[in-house]
Scaffold this motif. Structure first.
Motif, PDB file in Angstrom:
ATOM      1  N   HIS A 104       0.916  -1.090   0.062  1.00 17.16           N
ATOM      2  CA  HIS A 104       0.062   0.092   0.161  1.00 17.16           C
ATOM      3  C   HIS A 104       0.784   1.316   0.024  1.00 17.16           C
ATOM      4  N   PRO A 105       1.511   1.663  -1.274  1.00 16.55           N
ATOM      5  CA  PRO A 105       2.315   2.839  -1.439  1.00 16.55           C
ATOM      6  C   PRO A 105       1.713   3.989  -0.588  1.00 16.55           C
ATOM      7  N   GLY A 106       2.636   4.674   0.027  1.00 13.54           N
ATOM      8  CA  GLY A 106       2.084   5.983   0.704  1.00 13.54           C
ATOM      9  C   GLY A 106       1.482   5.740   2.152  1.00 13.54           C
ATOM     10  N   THR A 107       1.561   4.708   2.580  1.00 12.13           N
ATOM     11  CA  THR A 107       0.949   4.662   4.053  1.00 12.13           C
ATOM     12  C   THR A 107       1.915   5.107   5.139  1.00 12.13           C
ATOM     13  N   GLU A 108       1.288   6.093   5.845  1.00 11.54           N
ATOM     14  CA  GLU A 108       2.107   6.459   6.927  1.00 11.54           C
ATOM     15  C   GLU A 108       2.382   5.921   7.968  1.00 11.54           C
ATOM     16  N   PHE A 109       3.529   5.957   8.979  1.00  5.75           N
ATOM     17  CA  PHE A 109       3.555   5.206   9.971  1.00  5.75           C
ATOM     18  C   PHE A 109       4.258   6.484  10.973  1.00  5.75           C
ATOM     19  N   SER A 110       3.235   6.463  12.138  1.00  6.73           N
ATOM     20  CA  SER A 110       3.464   7.422  13.301  1.00  6.73           C
ATOM     21  C   SER A 110       4.640   6.626  14.005  1.00  6.73           C
ATOM     22  N   ALA A 111       5.074   7.126  15.117  1.00  7.04           N
ATOM     23  CA  ALA A 111       6.254   6.342  16.079  1.00  7.04           C
ATOM     24  C   ALA A 111       5.184   5.157  16.749  1.00  7.04           C
ATOM     25  N   SER A 112       3.944   5.822  17.214  1.00  5.40           N
ATOM     26  CA  SER A 112       3.149   4.745  17.912  1.00  5.40           C
ATOM     27  C   SER A 112       2.587   3.683  16.907  1.00  5.40           C
ATOM     28  N   ASP A 113       2.528   3.883  15.595  1.00  2.00           N
ATOM     29  CA  ASP A 113       2.016   3.050  14.649  1.00  2.00           C
ATOM     30  C   ASP A 113       3.239   1.897  14.766  1.00  2.00           C
ATOM     31  N   PHE A 114       4.541   2.567  14.711  1.00  2.00           N
ATOM     32  CA  PHE A 114       5.876   1.668  14.553  1.00  2.00           C
ATOM     33  C   PHE A 114       5.889   0.801  15.926  1.00  2.00           C
ATOM     34  N   SER A 115       5.735   1.372  16.912  1.00  2.00           N
ATOM     35  CA  SER A 115       5.746   0.518  18.324  1.00  2.00           C
ATOM     36  C   SER A 115       4.867  -0.609  18.083  1.00  2.00           C
ATOM     37  N   ARG A 116       3.730  -0.488  17.465  1.00  2.27           N
ATOM     38  CA  ARG A 116       2.809  -1.656  17.403  1.00  2.27           C
ATOM     39  C   ARG A 116       3.289  -2.890  16.585  1.00  2.27           C
ATOM     40  N   LEU A 117       4.472  -2.697  15.871  1.00  2.70           N
ATOM     41  CA  LEU A 117       5.059  -3.550  15.207  1.00  2.70           C
ATOM     42  C   LEU A 117       6.106  -4.450  15.941  1.00  2.70           C
ATOM     43  N   LEU A 118       6.536  -3.791  16.866  1.00  2.63           N
ATOM     44  CA  LEU A 118       7.490  -4.483  17.814  1.00  2.63           C
ATOM     45  C   LEU A 118       7.095  -5.484  18.574  1.00  2.63           C
ATOM     46  N   VAL A 119       7.799  -6.445  19.022  1.00  4.59           N
ATOM     47  CA  VAL A 119       7.232  -7.517  19.844  1.00  4.59           C
ATOM     48  C   VAL A 119       6.438  -7.465  20.968  1.00  4.59           C
ATOM     49  N   THR A 120       6.654  -5.995  21.504  1.00  2.00           N
ATOM     50  CA  THR A 120       5.995  -5.653  22.594  1.00  2.00           C
ATOM     51  C   THR A 120       4.762  -4.849  22.409  1.00  2.00           C
ATOM     52  N   ALA A 121       4.087  -4.988  20.994  1.00  2.00           N
ATOM     53  CA  ALA A 121       3.074  -4.388  20.774  1.00  2.00           C
ATOM     54  C   ALA A 121       1.980  -3.849  21.793  1.00  2.00           C
ATOM     55  N   ASP A 122       1.568  -4.664  22.401  1.00  2.00           N
ATOM     56  CA  ASP A 122       0.488  -4.127  23.384  1.00  2.00           C
ATOM     57  C   ASP A 122       0.944  -3.994  24.762  1.00  2.00           C
ATOM     58  N   ILE A 123       2.308  -4.130  24.951  1.00  2.00           N
ATOM     59  CA  ILE A 123       2.838  -3.799  26.459  1.00  2.00           C
ATOM     60  C   ILE A 123       3.268  -2.201  26.506  1.00  2.00           C
ATOM     61  N   PRO A 124       2.887  -1.648  27.683  1.00  2.00           N
ATOM     62  CA  PRO A 124       3.232  -0.168  27.652  1.00  2.00           C
ATOM     63  C   PRO A 124       4.916  -0.350  27.932  1.00  2.00           C
TER      64      PRO A 124
END
Ligand code: IPE
Ligand code: IPE
Ligand code: MG
Length: 234
Positions: free
Chosen positions: A154-174
């Protein structure tokens, strides 16, 4: 202690097992066995204090380069401890998770981890996370690969820092509020690189097998004295 100053997430780099054993003229693995007792004590202390997440760096990606005998003993110890603690997790409302490069773990260990994670998944008192075969750079890289795949599709998709955080293995962990490292070393050793951006750091010379309830409470007391500003003016 001020309830508002209890950290939501405490993370610990459990270090110094080998030195603890050496001081006693024993094999390094003796320190790892004793370290399990500190895990138990800190888990209890976290529950008692009302901490919601306790995460523990148990084995780094770099630790695979240790002698095979030590690696094997550590993996056996993980397996045995997880099995042994299962009843305690259920009794105390502990949700157990393992995060890291799981592909490097044995099938038997992964099966045990999946089983315990599933069975404890509805527990709500404390989330106990074991970082196994984890490294911060690996985590960021696997997240970046996921981001690249989405952007290619999906070219042009924007990722914020919090969007990126959700891709880490700690996605749902504060993110950790407090990061403790035992044994006197003052480095991050490729642990949670992204997630500790605003964590409070606490270094103590105490070796991990000696880090018990009182030591954990002392770290919480020190945290309560810190002033977190997040770059702002107060
Ligand atoms: C921490 O203790 C446990 C692991 C890294 C698995 P160490 O084994 O690093 O002990 P020291 O630092 O050599 O004393
Ligand atoms: C960090 O400890 C990793 C864990 C506690 C699991 P190490 O003992 O491996 O780290 P270094 O080598 O001192 O940086
Ligand atoms: Mg060490």
């Amino acid at each position: 202690m001020d309830i508002n100053k209890i950290p939501t997430h405490v993370s610990i780099i459990m270090d110094g097992n080998g030195r603890w054993a050496k001081e006693r003229g024993q094999e390094r693995t003796f320190g790892h066995f004793e370290g399990v007792e500190s895990v138990r004590a800190c888990t209890e202390a976290a529950v008692e204090a009302g901490v919601k997440y306790l995460s523990l760096f148990a084995f780094s990606e770099e630790n695979w380069a240790r002698p095979a005998s030590e690696v094997n003993t550590l993996m056996e110890l993980m397996m045995k401890s997880m099995k042994g603690e299962f009843e305690t997790f259920m009794r105390n409302g502990i949700r157990f998770m393992v995060l890291g490069n799981r592909a490097q773990l044995s099938d038997a260990l992964n099966a045990e981890i999946d089983d315990i994670m599933e069975k404890t998944s509805r527990n709500e008192t404390l989330t106990l996370i074991l970082f196994l075969s984890y490294s911060g750079k690996w985590d960021i890289l696997q997240a970046a690969k996921k981001m690249a795949a989405v952007m290619a599709a999906h070219p042009g998709t924007e990722f914020s820092a919090s969007d990126f955080s959700r891709l880490l293995v700690t996605a749902d962990i504060p993110d950790p509020d407090l990061l403790i490292r035992t044994s006197g070393e003052q480095r991050i050793s490729n642990y949670l690189l992204w997630q500790t951006a605003y964590s409070e750091f606490y270094f103590t010379p105490t070796l991990w097998p000696d880090f018990r309830k009182e030591a954990f409470r002392e770290a919480l007391a020190e945290y309560a004295r810190r002033d977190r500003r997040y770059g702002k003016v107060k």
